[in-house]
Design a protein around this motif. Structure first.
Motif, PDB file in Angstrom:
ATOM      1  N   VAL A 160      42.507 -41.767  -4.979  1.00 40.66           N
ATOM      2  CA  VAL A 160      42.227 -42.303  -6.313  1.00 40.66           C
ATOM      3  C   VAL A 160      40.830 -41.953  -6.826  1.00 40.66           C
ATOM      4  O   VAL A 160      40.324 -42.603  -7.629  1.00 40.66           O
ATOM      5  CB  VAL A 160      42.518 -43.818  -6.207  1.00 40.66           C
ATOM      6  CG1 VAL A 160      43.973 -44.046  -5.996  1.00 40.66           C
ATOM      7  CG2 VAL A 160      41.672 -44.601  -5.103  1.00 40.66           C
ATOM      8  N   ALA A 161      40.240 -41.076  -6.247  1.00 39.56           N
ATOM      9  CA  ALA A 161      38.878 -40.765  -6.766  1.00 39.56           C
ATOM     10  C   ALA A 161      39.197 -40.282  -8.049  1.00 39.56           C
ATOM     11  O   ALA A 161      40.076 -39.322  -8.393  1.00 39.56           O
ATOM     12  CB  ALA A 161      38.188 -39.658  -5.832  1.00 39.56           C
ATOM     13  N   HIS A 162      38.059 -40.609  -9.030  1.00 38.81           N
ATOM     14  CA  HIS A 162      38.104 -39.957 -10.459  1.00 38.81           C
ATOM     15  C   HIS A 162      39.160 -41.000 -11.338  1.00 38.81           C
ATOM     16  O   HIS A 162      39.163 -41.189 -12.680  1.00 38.81           O
ATOM     17  CB  HIS A 162      38.216 -38.711 -10.662  1.00 38.81           C
ATOM     18  CG  HIS A 162      37.331 -37.690 -10.129  1.00 38.81           C
ATOM     19  ND1 HIS A 162      36.147 -37.699 -11.044  1.00 38.81           N
ATOM     20  CD2 HIS A 162      37.279 -36.951  -9.223  1.00 38.81           C
ATOM     21  CE1 HIS A 162      35.311 -37.020 -10.563  1.00 38.81           C
ATOM     22  NE2 HIS A 162      36.000 -36.313  -9.330  1.00 38.81           N
ATOM     23  N   SER A 163      40.095 -41.783 -10.547  1.00 39.44           N
ATOM     24  CA  SER A 163      41.076 -42.671 -11.237  1.00 39.44           C
ATOM     25  C   SER A 163      40.555 -43.541 -12.120  1.00 39.44           C
ATOM     26  O   SER A 163      39.613 -44.298 -11.717  1.00 39.44           O
ATOM     27  CB  SER A 163      42.379 -42.928 -10.252  1.00 39.44           C
ATOM     28  OG  SER A 163      43.031 -42.112 -10.074  1.00 39.44           O
ATOM     29  N   SER A 164      40.936 -44.064 -13.287  1.00 37.69           N
ATOM     30  CA  SER A 164      40.651 -45.211 -13.912  1.00 37.69           C
ATOM     31  C   SER A 164      40.958 -46.501 -13.324  1.00 37.69           C
ATOM     32  O   SER A 164      41.630 -46.477 -12.155  1.00 37.69           O
ATOM     33  CB  SER A 164      41.461 -45.180 -15.236  1.00 37.69           C
ATOM     34  OG  SER A 164      42.760 -45.775 -14.871  1.00 37.69           O
ATOM     35  N   HIS A 165      40.137 -47.653 -13.541  1.00 36.53           N
ATOM     36  CA  HIS A 165      40.167 -48.734 -12.684  1.00 36.53           C
ATOM     37  C   HIS A 165      41.744 -49.406 -12.829  1.00 36.53           C
ATOM     38  O   HIS A 165      42.116 -49.807 -11.788  1.00 36.53           O
ATOM     39  CB  HIS A 165      39.306 -49.713 -13.442  1.00 36.53           C
ATOM     40  CG  HIS A 165      37.915 -49.396 -13.144  1.00 36.53           C
ATOM     41  ND1 HIS A 165      37.058 -49.224 -11.898  1.00 36.53           N
ATOM     42  CD2 HIS A 165      36.796 -48.954 -14.041  1.00 36.53           C
ATOM     43  CE1 HIS A 165      36.055 -48.698 -12.046  1.00 36.53           C
ATOM     44  NE2 HIS A 165      35.634 -48.886 -13.399  1.00 36.53           N
ATOM     45  N   ALA A 166      42.313 -48.948 -13.999  1.00 35.37           N
ATOM     46  CA  ALA A 166      43.745 -49.697 -14.243  1.00 35.37           C
ATOM     47  C   ALA A 166      44.540 -48.832 -13.315  1.00 35.37           C
ATOM     48  O   ALA A 166      45.358 -49.355 -12.308  1.00 35.37           O
ATOM     49  CB  ALA A 166      43.985 -49.319 -15.549  1.00 35.37           C
ATOM     50  N   THR A 167      44.319 -47.476 -13.199  1.00 37.23           N
ATOM     51  CA  THR A 167      45.346 -46.327 -12.134  1.00 37.23           C
ATOM     52  C   THR A 167      45.083 -47.020 -10.657  1.00 37.23           C
ATOM     53  O   THR A 167      45.904 -47.321 -10.028  1.00 37.23           O
ATOM     54  CB  THR A 167      44.844 -45.231 -12.324  1.00 37.23           C
ATOM     55  OG1 THR A 167      45.222 -44.960 -13.571  1.00 37.23           O
ATOM     56  CG2 THR A 167      45.541 -44.236 -11.310  1.00 37.23           C
ATOM     57  N   ILE A 168      43.647 -47.213 -10.315  1.00 35.27           N
ATOM     58  CA  ILE A 168      43.556 -47.500  -9.130  1.00 35.27           C
ATOM     59  C   ILE A 168      44.058 -49.089  -8.564  1.00 35.27           C
ATOM     60  O   ILE A 168      44.669 -48.937  -7.581  1.00 35.27           O
ATOM     61  CB  ILE A 168      41.946 -47.634  -8.796  1.00 35.27           C
ATOM     62  CG1 ILE A 168      41.069 -46.306  -8.793  1.00 35.27           C
ATOM     63  CG2 ILE A 168      41.608 -48.317  -7.227  1.00 35.27           C
ATOM     64  CD1 ILE A 168      39.706 -46.300  -8.811  1.00 35.27           C
ATOM     65  N   ALA A 169      43.986 -49.842  -9.380  1.00 35.33           N
ATOM     66  CA  ALA A 169      44.471 -51.267  -9.286  1.00 35.33           C
ATOM     67  C   ALA A 169      46.212 -51.038  -9.346  1.00 35.33           C
ATOM     68  O   ALA A 169      46.774 -51.567  -8.183  1.00 35.33           O
ATOM     69  CB  ALA A 169      44.396 -52.105 -10.463  1.00 35.33           C
ATOM     70  N   GLN A 170      46.915 -50.322  -9.795  1.00 36.52           N
ATOM     71  CA  GLN A 170      48.263 -49.986  -9.644  1.00 36.52           C
ATOM     72  C   GLN A 170      48.574 -49.419  -8.538  1.00 36.52           C
ATOM     73  O   GLN A 170      49.633 -49.494  -7.730  1.00 36.52           O
ATOM     74  CB  GLN A 170      48.672 -49.297 -10.992  1.00 36.52           C
ATOM     75  CG  GLN A 170      49.201 -50.067 -12.237  1.00 36.52           C
ATOM     76  CD  GLN A 170      49.576 -48.925 -13.280  1.00 36.52           C
ATOM     77  OE1 GLN A 170      49.138 -48.507 -14.081  1.00 36.52           O
ATOM     78  NE2 GLN A 170      51.096 -48.844 -13.341  1.00 36.52           N
ATOM     79  N   VAL A 171      47.799 -48.301  -7.939  1.00 35.44           N
ATOM     80  CA  VAL A 171      48.313 -47.676  -6.899  1.00 35.44           C
ATOM     81  C   VAL A 171      48.042 -48.665  -5.844  1.00 35.44           C
ATOM     82  O   VAL A 171      48.737 -48.480  -4.632  1.00 35.44           O
ATOM     83  CB  VAL A 171      47.163 -46.430  -6.658  1.00 35.44           C
ATOM     84  CG1 VAL A 171      47.562 -45.570  -5.398  1.00 35.44           C
ATOM     85  CG2 VAL A 171      47.704 -45.450  -7.948  1.00 35.44           C
TER      86      VAL A 171
END
Length: 388
Positions: A248-259
């Motif tokens: 999740v490096a570079h991923s948006s905060h929304a993406t990190i939360a979903q993952v």
């Protein structure tokens, strides 16, 4: 008139030859810098460092036109320097696209720097217009380097590969493992089936996004900074099945939360820092650190200014200590971002400086062994095993 034309053609040829010979090296030298900081490494630190199994989750060396097997005067990673730094494993990332005017705040997906670099590097023409082919070429480059290394550089694709590597190192063999990763799944070119092609080529980790939003996930540095797309949800599930670690490096905060919410296997943030010690939007919040730890994953700490707000190894140790204090020693490791267009205070041959910084901060030898490689090796070994 004819003489003038021949002279012009000759001049153009000379310029072209000079461009292809010198431009790639000049570009890299301007981007992958070591600006030395004072390093005082004690005999105790050197002895402990020599006994470690060291693993780093992110280096972009495959992007550049130079031999991985020869010690270079530019950049931060090559096989001789990895051996000097006592690395057991280096994860090499495939960078396929970066935006013009790249920054940490907001970038469009409409431009690309890597196309020019691919042409200047005289990469196969199939890579000039295809992000997927660029990653497949990076896999070929690493495979060729390993084949020409007299066994010193080994490709790691299975838990058994990793076990053999560590066993041989324990018996004194000077060998380094190399694993393939991806920086941003824009190289899927919108097709889930291409994930299997990349896995077949040896890729065992992938970051969902890089410096711009793509058709898999939002980026922390994108314009919309959204979450996973419907394709992205499928990609995460398929990665877990294949045995590809979700990064999740570079991923948006929304993406990190979903993952974090959907993860069935440990995830990683392969390279970066933490906002508690360096408040840059590139870095992880405490809630994100807790979430990654809940999956059983690991946060990789880098060594450049935007990750740790310094280039001194003490800055890396401070970030590592914060993760330890927040979620425990089992969830933090190394993620240098060496050769990733960053300036650092030391290169891979000088990694004992980080061991020294951890000693100076009061870490036990057992905890240093976990940080410097044990945690990453544990997660990688489990994560690359396919599951039905």
């Amino acid at each position: 008139m004819r003489t003038w034309l021949w002279r012009l053609l000759a001049l153009l040829l000379i310029v072209a030859i000079a461009f292809f010979l010198f431009a790639p090296a000049i570009v890299e030298k301007s981007m992958n810098k070591v600006d030395p900081v004072p390093l005082k490494i004690t005999p105790r630190a050197r002895a402990l460092h020599a006994a470690l199994q060291i693993a780093d989750m992110h280096a972009d060396t495959l992007l550049w036109k130079r031999s991985l097997l020869d010690r270079s005067t530019r950049g931060q990673v090559d096989l001789p320097r990895l051996l000097a730094g006592n690395y057991a494993l280096q994860v090499f990332s495939s960078v396929t696209k970066t935006p013009k005017g790249q920054n940490y705040e907001a970038n469009s997906a409409d431009t690309d720097n890597i196309t020019t670099l691919a042409i200047a590097d005289l990469q196969p023409p199939r890579t000039w217009g295809s992000l997927l082919e660029r990653s497949l070429w990076h896999a070929t480059k690493l495979e060729r380097a390993a084949a020409a290394s007299n066994g010193q550089l080994r490709l790691i694709g299975t838990p058994a590969d990793l076990d053999r590597l560590l066993a041989d190192r324990a018996h004194g063999r000077k060998v380094v493992g190399a694993m393939l990763s991806i920086e941003g799944l824009q190289d899927l070119e919108g097709k889930l089936a291409n994930l299997d092609r990349l896995h077949d080529a040896g890729f065992r980790m992938a970051g969902l996004a890089h410096f711009f939003d793509n058709d898999v996930a939002g980026s922390m540095h994108g314009e919309a900074k959204g979450g996973l797309t419907p394709l992205g949800v499928q990609v995460v599930r398929r990665m877990e099945t294949l045995g590809m670690i979700v990064d999740v490096a570079h991923s948006s905060h929304a993406t990190i939360a979903q993952v974090i919410a959907m993860a069935r296997r440990p995830i990683v943030a392969s390279h970066g820092g933490v906002q508690a010690t360096c408040k840059v939007n590139r870095n992880l919040t405490d809630d994100e650190i807790r979430g990654i730890a809940r999956t059983g994953g690991v946060i990789g700490i880098g060594y450049w200014d935007a990750a740790i707000c310094t280039t001194k190894p003490e800055g890396a140790a401070a970030a590592i200590a914060h993760v330890r204090d927040l979620v425990g020693i089992d969830h933090v490791g190394l993620g240098s971002d060496f050769d990733g267009a960053v300036t650092t205070g030391f290169d891979s041959s000088q990694l004992a400086a980080v061991t020294q910084a951890l000693i100076d901060r009061g870490f036990s030898d057992a905890d240093i062994a976990k940080v410097m490689g044990g945690n990453v090796l544990r997660v990688l070994r489990d994560g690359i095993a396919p599951r039905g």
